[in-house]
Design a protein around this motif. Structure first.
Motif, PDB file in Angstrom:
ATOM      1  N   THR A  32       0.825  -1.203   0.000  1.00  0.00           N
ATOM      2  CA  THR A  32       0.000   0.000   0.000  1.00  0.00           C
ATOM      3  C   THR A  32       0.858   1.251   0.000  1.00  0.00           C
ATOM      4  N   SER A  33       2.104   1.137   0.450  1.00  0.00           N
ATOM      5  CA  SER A  33       3.021   2.266   0.487  1.00  0.00           C
ATOM      6  C   SER A  33       4.253   1.934  -0.348  1.00  0.00           C
ATOM      7  N   ILE A  34       4.595   2.830  -1.284  1.00  0.00           N
ATOM      8  CA  ILE A  34       5.751   2.618  -2.158  1.00  0.00           C
ATOM      9  C   ILE A  34       6.638   3.849  -2.095  1.00  0.00           C
ATOM     10  N   LEU A  35       7.933   3.626  -1.957  1.00  0.00           N
ATOM     11  CA  LEU A  35       8.915   4.696  -1.863  1.00  0.00           C
ATOM     12  C   LEU A  35       9.902   4.553  -3.012  1.00  0.00           C
ATOM     13  N   LEU A  36      10.130   5.651  -3.740  1.00  0.00           N
ATOM     14  CA  LEU A  36      11.167   5.678  -4.771  1.00  0.00           C
ATOM     15  C   LEU A  36      12.397   6.332  -4.175  1.00  0.00           C
ATOM     16  N   VAL A  37      13.555   5.768  -4.427  1.00  0.00           N
ATOM     17  CA  VAL A  37      14.811   6.359  -3.970  1.00  0.00           C
ATOM     18  C   VAL A  37      15.697   6.529  -5.185  1.00  0.00           C
ATOM     19  N   GLY A  38      16.096   7.776  -5.445  1.00  0.00           N
ATOM     20  CA  GLY A  38      16.950   8.024  -6.592  1.00  0.00           C
ATOM     21  C   GLY A  38      17.067   9.491  -6.923  1.00  0.00           C
ATOM     22  N   HIS A  62      12.698  10.083  -3.390  1.00  0.00           N
ATOM     23  CA  HIS A  62      13.478  10.670  -2.307  1.00  0.00           C
ATOM     24  C   HIS A  62      14.922  10.618  -2.756  1.00  0.00           C
ATOM     25  N   PRO A  63      15.666  11.693  -2.546  1.00  0.00           N
ATOM     26  CA  PRO A  63      17.058  11.670  -3.005  1.00  0.00           C
ATOM     27  C   PRO A  63      17.867  10.601  -2.293  1.00  0.00           C
ATOM     28  N   ASP A  64      18.750   9.997  -3.048  1.00  0.00           N
ATOM     29  CA  ASP A  64      19.674   9.022  -2.486  1.00  0.00           C
ATOM     30  C   ASP A  64      20.739   9.812  -1.728  1.00  0.00           C
ATOM     31  N   ILE A  65      20.862   9.598  -0.430  1.00  0.00           N
ATOM     32  CA  ILE A  65      21.783  10.412   0.365  1.00  0.00           C
ATOM     33  C   ILE A  65      23.246  10.053   0.107  1.00  0.00           C
ATOM     34  N   TYR A  66      23.488   8.899  -0.518  1.00  0.00           N
ATOM     35  CA  TYR A  66      24.847   8.489  -0.887  1.00  0.00           C
ATOM     36  C   TYR A  66      24.915   8.367  -2.405  1.00  0.00           C
ATOM     37  N   ARG A  67      24.921   9.479  -3.086  1.00  0.00           N
ATOM     38  CA  ARG A  67      24.767   9.521  -4.543  1.00  0.00           C
ATOM     39  C   ARG A  67      25.819   8.735  -5.310  1.00  0.00           C
ATOM     40  N   GLU A  68      27.032   8.681  -4.860  1.00  0.00           N
ATOM     41  CA  GLU A  68      28.098   8.009  -5.604  1.00  0.00           C
ATOM     42  C   GLU A  68      28.341   6.579  -5.128  1.00  0.00           C
ATOM     43  N   ALA A  69      27.577   6.140  -4.184  1.00  0.00           N
ATOM     44  CA  ALA A  69      27.781   4.798  -3.627  1.00  0.00           C
ATOM     45  C   ALA A  69      27.046   3.742  -4.471  1.00  0.00           C
ATOM     46  N   PRO A  70      27.445   2.484  -4.355  1.00  0.00           N
ATOM     47  CA  PRO A  70      26.749   1.417  -5.087  1.00  0.00           C
ATOM     48  C   PRO A  70      25.332   1.212  -4.564  1.00  0.00           C
ATOM     49  N   TRP A  71      24.517   0.498  -5.334  1.00  0.00           N
ATOM     50  CA  TRP A  71      23.102   0.334  -4.997  1.00  0.00           C
ATOM     51  C   TRP A  71      22.888  -0.300  -3.630  1.00  0.00           C
ATOM     52  N   GLU A  72      23.816  -1.131  -3.187  1.00  0.00           N
ATOM     53  CA  GLU A  72      23.648  -1.796  -1.893  1.00  0.00           C
ATOM     54  C   GLU A  72      23.541  -0.791  -0.751  1.00  0.00           C
ATOM     55  N   VAL A  73      24.149   0.379  -0.931  1.00  0.00           N
ATOM     56  CA  VAL A  73      24.100   1.415   0.097  1.00  0.00           C
ATOM     57  C   VAL A  73      22.762   2.141   0.062  1.00  0.00           C
ATOM     58  N   SER A  74      22.102   2.153  -1.088  1.00  0.00           N
ATOM     59  CA  SER A  74      20.815   2.847  -1.215  1.00  0.00           C
ATOM     60  C   SER A  74      19.723   2.192  -0.383  1.00  0.00           C
ATOM     61  N   ILE A  75      19.818   0.912  -0.158  1.00  0.00           N
ATOM     62  CA  ILE A  75      18.782   0.222   0.616  1.00  0.00           C
ATOM     63  C   ILE A  75      18.743   0.726   2.050  1.00  0.00           C
ATOM     64  N   PRO A  76      19.863   0.713   2.809  1.00  0.00           N
ATOM     65  CA  PRO A  76      19.778   1.272   4.160  1.00  0.00           C
ATOM     66  C   PRO A  76      19.456   2.768   4.159  1.00  0.00           C
ATOM     67  N   ALA A  77      19.913   3.477   3.133  1.00  0.00           N
ATOM     68  CA  ALA A  77      19.601   4.905   3.047  1.00  0.00           C
ATOM     69  C   ALA A  77      18.100   5.106   2.903  1.00  0.00           C
ATOM     70  N   SER A  78      17.451   4.268   2.107  1.00  0.00           N
ATOM     71  CA  SER A  78      16.007   4.410   1.927  1.00  0.00           C
ATOM     72  C   SER A  78      15.255   4.005   3.188  1.00  0.00           C
ATOM     73  N   LEU A  79      15.777   3.017   3.899  1.00  0.00           N
ATOM     74  CA  LEU A  79      15.123   2.610   5.142  1.00  0.00           C
ATOM     75  C   LEU A  79      15.180   3.710   6.189  1.00  0.00           C
ATOM     76  N   SER A  80      16.233   4.521   6.153  1.00  0.00           N
ATOM     77  CA  SER A  80      16.343   5.600   7.121  1.00  0.00           C
ATOM     78  C   SER A  80      15.294   6.673   6.874  1.00  0.00           C
ATOM     79  N   ARG A  81      14.664   6.673   5.718  1.00  0.00           N
ATOM     80  CA  ARG A  81      13.619   7.654   5.384  1.00  0.00           C
ATOM     81  C   ARG A  81      12.262   7.261   5.961  1.00  0.00           C
ATOM     82  N   ARG A  82      12.115   6.035   6.389  1.00  0.00           N
ATOM     83  CA  ARG A  82      10.845   5.525   6.904  1.00  0.00           C
ATOM     84  C   ARG A  82      10.955   5.277   8.388  1.00  0.00           C
ATOM     85  N   GLN A  83       9.865   5.428   9.083  1.00  0.00           N
ATOM     86  CA  GLN A  83       9.850   5.042  10.486  1.00  0.00           C
ATOM     87  C   GLN A  83       9.546   3.570  10.549  1.00  0.00           C
ATOM     88  N   ILE A  84      10.446   2.831  11.162  1.00  0.00           N
ATOM     89  CA  ILE A  84      10.279   1.370  11.211  1.00  0.00           C
ATOM     90  C   ILE A  84       9.947   0.951  12.634  1.00  0.00           C
TER      91      ILE A  84
END
Length: 89
Positions: A47-53, A67-89
């Protein structure tokens, strides 16, 4: 199938397409852009979808602002924890 309401689906859309030479998100597969195929599958399950990029103008017609990727030059594996930090878990 029931949608998962307590889990956010995350789509990583930040690739620079250096090796591919074109935007992979809009690469057509069997007549539909890859991004639309992924988005359709995600909408079926979450029901909830987040785009990171980057470059949000690419997705203006989808009512899902990336949502902007906070680690722009890092590999995709780093984008996953970065995107999780955008959500309250």
């Amino acid at each position: 199938m029931n949608k998962l309401s307590s889990i956010t689906g995350i789509i990583l859309v930040g690739g620079k397409s250096r090796r591919m030479g074109m935007d992979k998100a809009f690469l057509e597969i069997e007549g539909a852009p890859l991004f639309e195929r992924v988005l359709s599958a995600m909408k079926e399950n979450f029901t909830s979808i987040l785009l990171v990029g980057s470059r949000p103008e690419r997705f203006a017609g989808y009512a899902l602002a990336p949502h902007p990727d906070i680690y722009r030059e890092a590999p995709w594996e780093v984008s996953i924890p970065a995107s999780l930090s955008r959500r309250q878990i």
